[in-house]
Design an enzyme around this catalytic site. Structure first.
Site, short mmCIF file in Angstrom:
data_model
loop_
_atom_site.label_atom_id
_atom_site.label_comp_id
_atom_site.label_asym_id
_atom_site.label_seq_id
_atom_site.Cartn_x
_atom_site.Cartn_y
_atom_site.Cartn_z
N ASN A 133 -46.48 4.24 -81.52
CA ASN A 133 -47.09 3.14 -81.29
C ASN A 133 -46.27 2.00 -80.94
O ASN A 133 -46.98 1.21 -79.88
CB ASN A 133 -47.81 2.94 -82.70
CG ASN A 133 -48.59 4.17 -83.32
OD1 ASN A 133 -49.18 4.85 -82.58
ND2 ASN A 133 -49.11 4.22 -84.60
N HIS A 188 -73.27 -26.93 -49.91
CA HIS A 188 -74.34 -26.38 -50.19
C HIS A 188 -74.68 -25.52 -48.85
O HIS A 188 -75.68 -25.06 -48.25
CB HIS A 188 -75.83 -27.23 -50.12
CG HIS A 188 -75.61 -28.31 -51.23
ND1 HIS A 188 -76.18 -28.22 -52.41
CD2 HIS A 188 -74.96 -29.70 -51.10
CE1 HIS A 188 -75.94 -29.26 -53.33
NE2 HIS A 188 -75.07 -30.12 -52.54
N SER A 217 -70.05 1.18 -36.11
CA SER A 217 -71.09 1.96 -36.90
C SER A 217 -71.43 3.30 -36.30
O SER A 217 -71.26 3.40 -35.26
CB SER A 217 -72.43 0.83 -36.66
OG SER A 217 -73.29 1.57 -36.56
N LYS A 236 -71.62 -2.33 -32.82
CA LYS A 236 -71.12 -2.93 -33.96
C LYS A 236 -69.61 -2.85 -34.21
O LYS A 236 -69.00 -2.12 -33.95
CB LYS A 236 -71.93 -2.36 -35.27
CG LYS A 236 -73.26 -2.82 -35.33
CD LYS A 236 -73.65 -4.07 -35.42
CE LYS A 236 -73.25 -4.71 -36.67
NZ LYS A 236 -74.13 -4.11 -37.83
N GLU A 273 -65.55 -7.04 -46.66
CA GLU A 273 -66.32 -6.58 -47.48
C GLU A 273 -66.12 -5.89 -48.80
O GLU A 273 -66.54 -5.94 -49.82
CB GLU A 273 -67.60 -5.83 -46.69
CG GLU A 273 -68.37 -6.75 -45.74
CD GLU A 273 -69.15 -5.95 -44.80
OE1 GLU A 273 -70.03 -5.26 -45.21
OE2 GLU A 273 -68.97 -5.90 -43.60
#
Ligand code: ARG
Length: 460
Positions: free
Chosen positions: A112, A158, A279, A285, A292
């Site tokens: 422990n 924003h 892709s 692509k 990501e």
């Protein structure tokens, strides 16, 4: 004894095979092998100094443990799942190789306090590595920021065009996030650097040991003040994963911006081919998958933080086997975060800003309307009135589909006769950023000074 377990004395039957594999942890805690064996050397020193071991027994133990360390480092240690965990594997191997003195090593300690000490030390060392990789990321940020202290881009609130800023200033905002993360790690290390060894199973030990021998040998700053807390505390893992979660949250925010900036709609940056993937169906692509994935892995690390809090919340004192569940979560959080810091460093170094596109977008949406109001204030108009006049100028410019600086002085004078030709100086993007030259502002010269000061701080 019908079992190979070091704890087998009171058992007369074999462990159920499922239970054996269910309780085993060596497939993940063997990662603590080297540090656990180093701890055992330090514990042997405690035992030598308190008279439990003779000099020759101590020497045999140290030599045996050093051989074990060499084998672990060479990935040549025969980890045996039937011996449960890293601690019993190492002890059993020591006994097998040096015989009787090895059987004395577990005096005055328990798994422990052993696991608490080894885990803490492993995490403290990982904290050092993490700090070093954060500093590498910060260094990469400073290089880009120095190159782009003068590059104008739109600043957002924003996610709407708000006021022009410099790209260097934006990157320095990222730098500050990681600077706080480094200082969080330093705080955490200071609080964590306390040795639980000597707590034994829960109540301490009846041997006259000097706990400072182990503490000093392993480089801890002090010893824990309560044996129950010493073996049951896992705050250090929770806090570390908390810091890691914050680092990941920062990385995720940065990556979100990288992803946005890299879309053709923004077109602020170009990522090199080597950091993108394609892709399988759409030949055109080139995707920012690295950014990501960092964003995605953030959820995983924050999930581990929740997991650890849940792990601890119902445990009575002192040690419970539940605690064995702390390691996989913490190791995965550490590995994931350090990979993501590396990925971010590559992204920061690899991205090239498209300065013309940034400038083009920075000019859209009347981003110098605040400067127009500020100019009026400097010429005696109260801010509230200035805000209203500037708002009216924006409305006229919108009606005519032009930018503020394309209005004529006559147009402006119709709104307030305070206006003079010099107002047009503050309506340019360059004038707007240059005016914000107080500490912490976005003015190019101020950003250059901030970068230099940060480089200086990183060096010390
Ligand atoms: N492997 C355990 C852990 O990681 C340590 C063993 C403590 N076991 C015990 N029966 N007290 O927490």
């Amino acid at each position: 004894m019908t079992t190979n377990k070091p704890w087998g004395g009171r058992f007369s039957g074999e462990t159920n095979a499922f239970v054996e594999s269910f309780t085993a942890s060596v497939h993940f805690d063997s990662r603590l092998g080297v540090v656990d064996a180093r701890c055992s050397k330090a514990h042997a020193k405690t035992l030598l100094e308190s008279g439990v071991l003779s000099q020759s027994e101590y020497d045999a133990i140290v030599e045996g443990l050093e051989k074990i360390i060499t084998r672990i480092e060479a990935d040549d240690f025969p980890w045996d799942p039937s011996l449960e965990d890293v601690h019993m594997n190492i002890e059993a191997k020591l006994i097998e190789s040096i015989g009787e003195p090895g059987r004395k090593l577990h005096t005055a300690r328990s798994r422990n306090d052993q696991v608490a000490s080894a885990f803490k030390l492993f995490l403290l060392e990982s904290g050092d590595d993490l700090r070093a990789s954060l500093v590498e990321l910060q260094t990469a940020l400073l290089e880009q920021a120095a190159d782009h202290a003068h590059t104008i881009m739109p600043g957002f609130t924003h996610l709407q065009n708000a006021q022009p800023i410099t790209f260097g200033h934006h990157l320095m905002a990222w730098f500050e996030m990681f600077d706080r993360d480094v200082s969080r790690l330093v705080d955490w290390q200071r609080r964590t650097n306390v040795s639980p060894m000597g707590s034994a199973a829960l109540a301490g030990t009846s041997y006259p040991i000097d706990r400072s021998v182990f503490q000093k040998a392993m480089g801890f700053d002090g010893i824990s003040r309560n044996s129950l807390d010493g073996v049951s505390d896992r705050d250090y893992a929770i806090e570390l994963v908390g810091v890691l979660s914050t680092i990941m949250m920062h990385l995720s925010r940065c990556c979100e911006e990288v992803i946005l900036w890299n879309t053709p709609a923004f077109g602020f940056i170009t990522l090199p081919d080597e950091l993108c993937t394609g892709s399988s169906i759409m030949p055109q692509k080139k995707n920012p998958d690295v950014a990501e994935l960092v964003r995605g892995k953030t959820g995983r690390v924050i999930g581990h933080l929740n997991g650890l809090l849940m792990l601890m919340k119902g445990q009575p004192l002192a040690y419970n086997r539940d605690n064995q569940e702390d390691k996989e979560a913490t190791f995965d959080a550490l590995d994931t975060t350090s990979q993501c810091i590396k990925a971010m460093t590559l992204l920061v170094t690899g991205m090239s800003p498209n300065t013309e596109r940034m400038l083009e977008l920075a000019a859209q949406g009347h981003p110098t309307a605040t400067d127009l109001a500020d100019w009026l204030v400097r010429h005696g108009v109260p801010f509230r009135s200035a805000h209203e006049i500037s708002g009216k100028a924006v409305a006229i410019a919108d009606q005519r589909h032009v930018e503020l600086h394309q209005l004529s002085l006559t147009d402006l004078k119709e709104l307030s006769d305070v206006f003079e030709e010099s107002v047009f100086d503050c309506l340019t993007l360059e004038g707007s950023v240059a005016a914000r030259n107080h500490p912490g502002g976005t003015a190019p010269d101020t950003v250059a000074v901030a970068v230099k000061a940060a480089q200086e701080r990183l060096r010390t």
